[in-house]
Write a protein that holds these residues in place. Structure first.
Motif, mmCIF file in Angstrom:
data_model
loop_
_atom_site.group_PDB
_atom_site.id
_atom_site.type_symbol
_atom_site.label_atom_id
_atom_site.label_comp_id
_atom_site.label_asym_id
_atom_site.label_seq_id
_atom_site.Cartn_x
_atom_site.Cartn_y
_atom_site.Cartn_z
ATOM 1 N N PHE A 65 33.600 50.619 45.280
ATOM 2 C CA PHE A 65 34.717 50.608 44.343
ATOM 3 C C PHE A 65 36.054 50.610 45.094
ATOM 4 O O PHE A 65 36.960 49.843 44.771
ATOM 5 C CB PHE A 65 34.632 51.810 43.398
ATOM 6 C CG PHE A 65 35.783 51.889 42.443
ATOM 7 C CD1 PHE A 65 35.802 51.103 41.306
ATOM 8 C CD2 PHE A 65 36.855 52.724 42.695
ATOM 9 C CE1 PHE A 65 36.876 51.160 40.419
ATOM 10 C CE2 PHE A 65 37.931 52.792 41.830
ATOM 11 C CZ PHE A 65 37.938 51.993 40.682
ATOM 12 N N VAL A 66 36.155 51.452 46.113
ATOM 13 C CA VAL A 66 37.398 51.538 46.899
ATOM 14 C C VAL A 66 37.677 50.212 47.601
ATOM 15 O O VAL A 66 38.797 49.686 47.560
ATOM 16 C CB VAL A 66 37.323 52.704 47.919
ATOM 17 C CG1 VAL A 66 38.491 52.666 48.887
ATOM 18 C CG2 VAL A 66 37.267 54.044 47.198
ATOM 19 N N ALA B 288 36.591 47.259 46.768
ATOM 20 C CA ALA B 288 36.910 46.250 45.753
ATOM 21 C C ALA B 288 38.387 46.314 45.363
ATOM 22 O O ALA B 288 39.047 45.281 45.236
ATOM 23 C CB ALA B 288 36.028 46.427 44.517
ATOM 24 N N ARG B 289 38.918 47.521 45.185
ATOM 25 C CA ARG B 289 40.336 47.665 44.828
ATOM 26 C C ARG B 289 41.243 47.169 45.953
ATOM 27 O O ARG B 289 42.265 46.529 45.710
ATOM 28 C CB ARG B 289 40.689 49.122 44.507
ATOM 29 C CG ARG B 289 39.981 49.739 43.294
ATOM 30 C CD ARG B 289 40.239 49.104 41.925
ATOM 31 N NE ARG B 289 39.791 47.761 41.712
ATOM 32 C CZ ARG B 289 38.534 47.382 41.416
ATOM 33 N NH1 ARG B 289 37.583 48.267 41.320
ATOM 34 N NH2 ARG B 289 38.235 46.116 41.237
ATOM 35 N N ASP C 33 41.161 43.407 45.978
ATOM 36 C CA ASP C 33 41.948 42.873 44.862
ATOM 37 C C ASP C 33 43.420 42.748 45.243
ATOM 38 O O ASP C 33 44.109 41.850 44.760
ATOM 39 C CB ASP C 33 41.827 43.767 43.621
ATOM 40 C CG ASP C 33 40.543 43.522 42.849
ATOM 41 O OD1 ASP C 33 39.856 42.507 43.100
ATOM 42 O OD2 ASP C 33 40.216 44.372 41.990
ATOM 43 N N ARG C 34 43.888 43.621 46.099
ATOM 44 C CA ARG C 34 45.302 43.593 46.502
ATOM 45 C C ARG C 34 45.563 42.676 47.692
ATOM 46 O O ARG C 34 46.578 41.987 47.717
ATOM 47 C CB ARG C 34 45.785 44.993 46.813
ATOM 48 C CG ARG C 34 45.800 45.903 45.599
ATOM 49 C CD ARG C 34 46.454 47.212 45.903
ATOM 50 N NE ARG C 34 47.858 47.044 46.197
ATOM 51 C CZ ARG C 34 48.834 47.284 45.353
ATOM 52 N NH1 ARG C 34 48.551 47.690 44.143
ATOM 53 N NH2 ARG C 34 50.083 47.129 45.715
#
Length: 153
Positions: free
Chosen positions: A38-39, A41-42, A45-46
């Motif tokens: 999850f980390v 992926a975030r 995304d940036r």
């Protein structure tokens, strides 16, 4: 003996510490991949998603990529979905598995080394869909460092 490209070789651990490190890796490998995935992926995304062109997005979309840091045994499983990177389901097929030493992966994202060199040094190993691996490699080569301005620091 020097490591390739003038880098000093990594020191070997004394036997007791090597055994403890191996036990820690075994423990970490049993932990769920969702929180670190999850980390990551975030972060992607940036730093990556805004730089992906339509062809790369299409080729990567819905395909599970697993990345493992060899020393730690830490794994992340990701897919590119319609709104960005997401955690890939744990039981699903993995299209591409990338195993790398942490230092090698860090050199890659900083633009200090390219994937070909790391592959031939065996610091980076790709298994699975060769075509997807080439798409990912060529995309990263075209984009340049994921952390611009950090190369050479």
């Amino acid at each position: 003996m020097n490591a390739p490209h003038g880098r000093p070789p990594l020191p070997t651990l004394p036997p007791l510490l090597a055994q403890a490190a191996q036990q820690a890796r075994a423990l970490v490998r049993r932990l769920p991949t969702q929180p670190p995935s999850f980390v990551v992926a975030r972060v992607l995304d940036r730093v990556l998603l805004p730089r992906l062109d339509a062809a790369s997005r299409s080729a990567l979309s819905g395909r599970t990529v697993e990345v493992e840091l060899i020393e730690a045994g830490l794994r992340v499983r990701l897919q590119l979905g319609p709104r960005g990177f997401v955690v890939a389901p744990g039981g699903g097929d993995t299209a591409l598995r990338i195993r790398a030493q942490a230092q090698a992966l860090w050199r890659l994202v900083r633009g200090e080394d390219d994937a070909d060199r790391l592959f031939f040094e065996r610091a980076l190993v790709m298994e699975g869909d060769t075509e997807l691996g080439l798409v990912l490699k060529n995309t990263l080569d075209a984009i340049g460092p994921l952390w611009p301005g950090m190369a050479g620091h």
